[in-house]
Design a protein around this motif. Structure first.
Motif, PDB file in Angstrom:
ATOM      1  N   ASN A 207      24.958  18.440  28.586  1.00 27.12           N
ATOM      2  CA  ASN A 207      24.465  17.244  29.275  1.00 27.12           C
ATOM      3  C   ASN A 207      25.094  15.990  28.673  1.00 27.12           C
ATOM      4  O   ASN A 207      25.198  15.851  27.449  1.00 27.12           O
ATOM      5  N   ASP A 208      25.491  15.094  29.523  1.00 24.48           N
ATOM      6  CA  ASP A 208      25.870  13.705  29.168  1.00 24.48           C
ATOM      7  C   ASP A 208      27.211  13.518  28.477  1.00 24.48           C
ATOM      8  O   ASP A 208      27.783  12.431  28.572  1.00 24.48           O
TER       9      ASP A 208
ATOM     10  N   ASP B 238      26.494   8.182  32.998  1.00 26.84           N
ATOM     11  CA  ASP B 238      27.095   8.964  31.909  1.00 26.84           C
ATOM     12  C   ASP B 238      28.618   9.009  31.956  1.00 26.84           C
ATOM     13  O   ASP B 238      29.232   9.919  31.393  1.00 26.84           O
TER      14      ASP B 238
ATOM     15  N   GLN C  42      22.339  24.860  30.567  1.00 24.38           N
ATOM     16  CA  GLN C  42      22.684  23.488  30.153  1.00 24.38           C
ATOM     17  C   GLN C  42      22.069  23.172  28.799  1.00 24.38           C
ATOM     18  O   GLN C  42      20.873  23.389  28.580  1.00 24.38           O
TER      19      GLN C  42
ATOM     20  N   CYS D  63      22.557  21.622  43.624  1.00 26.69           N
ATOM     21  CA  CYS D  63      21.615  22.045  42.574  1.00 26.69           C
ATOM     22  C   CYS D  63      20.341  21.237  42.782  1.00 26.69           C
ATOM     23  O   CYS D  63      20.409  20.021  42.988  1.00 26.69           O
TER      24      CYS D  63
ATOM     25  N   HIS E 183      27.467  18.033  32.496  1.00 25.99           N
ATOM     26  CA  HIS E 183      26.687  17.430  33.568  1.00 25.99           C
ATOM     27  C   HIS E 183      26.616  15.933  33.318  1.00 25.99           C
ATOM     28  O   HIS E 183      26.176  15.490  32.253  1.00 25.99           O
TER      29      HIS E 183
ATOM     30  N   ALA F  86      23.628  17.457  41.941  1.00 31.89           N
ATOM     31  CA  ALA F  86      22.225  17.740  41.614  1.00 31.89           C
ATOM     32  C   ALA F  86      21.318  16.757  42.349  1.00 31.89           C
ATOM     33  O   ALA F  86      21.509  15.538  42.266  1.00 31.89           O
TER      34      ALA F  86
ATOM     35  N   GLY G 253      25.150  12.235  34.574  1.00 36.37           N
ATOM     36  CA  GLY G 253      24.322  11.371  35.409  1.00 36.37           C
ATOM     37  C   GLY G 253      25.144  10.184  35.864  1.00 36.37           C
ATOM     38  O   GLY G 253      26.299  10.008  35.455  1.00 36.37           O
TER      39      GLY G 253
ATOM     40  N   TYR H 248      19.352  28.162  36.927  1.00 37.64           N
ATOM     41  CA  TYR H 248      20.111  27.268  36.035  1.00 37.64           C
ATOM     42  C   TYR H 248      19.112  26.771  34.997  1.00 37.64           C
ATOM     43  O   TYR H 248      18.271  25.928  35.275  1.00 37.64           O
TER      44      TYR H 248
ATOM     45  N   THR I 171      24.689  14.112  38.850  1.00 34.61           N
ATOM     46  CA  THR I 171      23.370  13.729  39.371  1.00 34.61           C
ATOM     47  C   THR I 171      23.532  12.860  40.617  1.00 34.61           C
ATOM     48  O   THR I 171      24.278  11.876  40.583  1.00 34.61           O
TER      49      THR I 171
ATOM     50  N   LYS J  49      17.875  15.830  24.173  1.00 31.59           N
ATOM     51  CA  LYS J  49      17.760  14.374  24.113  1.00 31.59           C
ATOM     52  C   LYS J  49      17.281  13.907  22.740  1.00 31.59           C
ATOM     53  O   LYS J  49      17.769  12.907  22.227  1.00 31.59           O
TER      54      LYS J  49
ATOM     55  N   LYS K 217      10.431  14.989  32.812  1.00 38.28           N
ATOM     56  CA  LYS K 217      10.997  13.664  33.091  1.00 38.28           C
ATOM     57  C   LYS K 217      10.048  12.935  34.043  1.00 38.28           C
ATOM     58  O   LYS K 217      10.325  12.832  35.252  1.00 38.28           O
TER      59      LYS K 217
ATOM     60  N   ARG L  34      20.671  20.444  26.885  1.00 42.84           N
ATOM     61  CA  ARG L  34      20.115  19.078  27.074  1.00 42.84           C
ATOM     62  C   ARG L  34      19.140  18.844  25.932  1.00 42.84           C
ATOM     63  O   ARG L  34      18.004  19.276  25.976  1.00 42.84           O
TER      64      ARG L  34
ATOM     65  N   ILE M 182      16.568  20.086  41.154  1.00 38.60           N
ATOM     66  CA  ILE M 182      15.960  19.944  39.836  1.00 38.60           C
ATOM     67  C   ILE M 182      14.693  19.104  39.948  1.00 38.60           C
ATOM     68  O   ILE M 182      14.554  18.297  40.865  1.00 38.60           O
TER      69      ILE M 182
HETATM   70  C1  LIG Z   1      21.308  19.909  36.659  1.00 37.43           C
HETATM   71  C2  LIG Z   1      20.920  18.539  36.252  1.00 37.43           C
HETATM   72  N1  LIG Z   1      20.538  17.671  37.190  1.00 37.43           N
HETATM   73  C3  LIG Z   1      20.183  16.433  36.848  1.00 37.43           C
HETATM   74  C4  LIG Z   1      20.199  16.060  35.520  1.00 37.43           C
HETATM   75  C5  LIG Z   1      19.814  14.678  35.129  1.00 37.43           C
HETATM   76  O1  LIG Z   1      20.926  13.952  34.606  1.00 37.43           O
HETATM   77  P1  LIG Z   1      20.723  12.406  34.275  1.00 37.43           P
HETATM   78  O2  LIG Z   1      20.382  11.711  35.525  1.00 37.43           O
HETATM   79  O3  LIG Z   1      21.914  11.923  33.548  1.00 37.43           O
HETATM   80  O4  LIG Z   1      19.481  12.394  33.309  1.00 37.43           O
HETATM   81  P2  LIG Z   1      19.386  13.058  31.838  1.00 37.43           P
HETATM   82  O5  LIG Z   1      19.359  14.529  31.974  1.00 37.43           O
HETATM   83  O6  LIG Z   1      20.597  12.642  31.072  1.00 37.43           O
HETATM   84  O7  LIG Z   1      18.121  12.532  31.293  1.00 37.43           O
HETATM   85  C6  LIG Z   1      20.590  17.006  34.577  1.00 37.43           C
HETATM   86  N2  LIG Z   1      20.635  16.721  33.268  1.00 37.43           N
HETATM   87  N3  LIG Z   1      20.955  18.225  34.964  1.00 37.43           N
END
Ligand SMILES: Cc1ncc(COP(=O)(O)OP(=O)(O)O)c(N)n1
Ligand SMILES: Cc1nc(C(=O)O)sc1CCOP(=O)(O)O
Ligand SMILES: [Mg+2]
Length: 226
Positions: free
Chosen positions: A78-79, A97, A41, A168, A92, A136, A94, A13, A116, A45, A146, A43, A170
């Motif tokens: 993401n988010d 989110d 994904q 999953c 995805h 996850a 968190g 992934y 998450t 930021k 991170k 992502r 991570i």
């Molecule tokens: C597959 C996967 N797992 C965990 C995360 C983390 O999500 P989150 O806790 O919302 O943190 P951010 O990615 O938004 O910083 C993820 N993105 N993907």
């Protein structure tokens, strides 16, 4: 379950990093062309935090989704459930989110929704109950992507794997250290830095190395009771 697992081999992934877009695109193409990426994904930021973040992210994500479609790889944003809904892909979320129930309303039922759950089995149970496709768990190891993510224990992960929802993993995972999880019934292994932070020419060979690491999963499955 308390029986030997033998059938589950994880899928790779891949998550994007914050590279400049043109460079990112070339890296994604190199990875997707290997046929070894099971899920992708978006992502971004840094892009999302720009003053024109929403529009820029939409433009980037559209191109990534189109690229992934060419290789028949499903995509998760993401988010942002609204963006995912607009693009007809998964999301995805968190814990901060938004609610699963709202995402479930927005996202097409054939698309993936991930949640998450950190190291918390209660959150894994909740994700299952709320209809997530995967939970996850992480960070498995310290992550340079991170650095503030707390690490989880093997025991937490093992218990997470017993909850009847796809897991999953991570955080800090590499083609070398993922063997520490071999045999656990993990659906997705999520990776950023170990692949995306390499130069473009090294992306495809690194995906191959991940595949070799996954090939050892079957052999180790007999060693793990879950
Ligand atoms: C597959 C996967 N797992 C965990 C995360 C983390 O999500 P989150 O806790 O919302 O943190 P951010 O990615 O938004 O910083 C993820 N993105 N993907
Ligand atoms: C986005 C993310 N979430 C994490 C969590 O623990 O929930 S760790 C992480 C970063 C994953 O990147 P890398 O593979 O480079 O460590
Ligand atoms: Mg998030």
């Amino acid at each position: 379950m308390n029986h030997l697992q033998s059938a589950v081999v994880p899928q790779l992934y891949l998550l994007t990093n914050d590279d400049e877009f043109e460079r990112l695109y070339q890296k994604l193409e190199a990875a997707l062309a290997t046929g070894l990426v099971g899920l992708l994904q978006v992502r971004r930021k840094k892009t999302a935090a720009l003053p024109d973040g929403t529009a820029t992210l939409l433009a980037e994500a559209k191109q990534i989704v189109e690229l992934a479609r060419r290789y028949q790889v499903p995509v998760v944003i993401n988010d942002d459930s609204a963006l995912a809904a607009k693009l007809g892909v998964g999301v995805h979320l968190g814990q901060q989110d938004g609610k699963m129930v709202d995402a479930k309303r927005q996202i097409s039922p054939d698309q993936i929704i991930g949640r998450t759950c950190h190291g918390q089995v209660a959150l894994v149970k909740e994700a299952k109950q709320q209809g997530a496709d995967y939970a996850a768990m992480g960070a498995v190891f310290a992550s340079t992507t991170k650095p503030k993510a707390d690490t989880i224990s093997y025991q937490q992960l093992k218990e997470g794997c017993q909850q009847g929802i796809d897991i999953c993993v991570i955080g800090g995972l590499s083609a070398e250290n993922v063997g520490a999880l071999a045999g656990l019934p993990i659906k997705y292994v999520a990776v950023v830095g170990d692949i995306m932070d390499l130069p473009i020419a090294q992306i495809a060979p690194r995906c191959q190395q991940w595949q070799q690491a996954f090939a050892k999963w079957h052999a180790a499955a007999g060693d793990v009771k879950v």
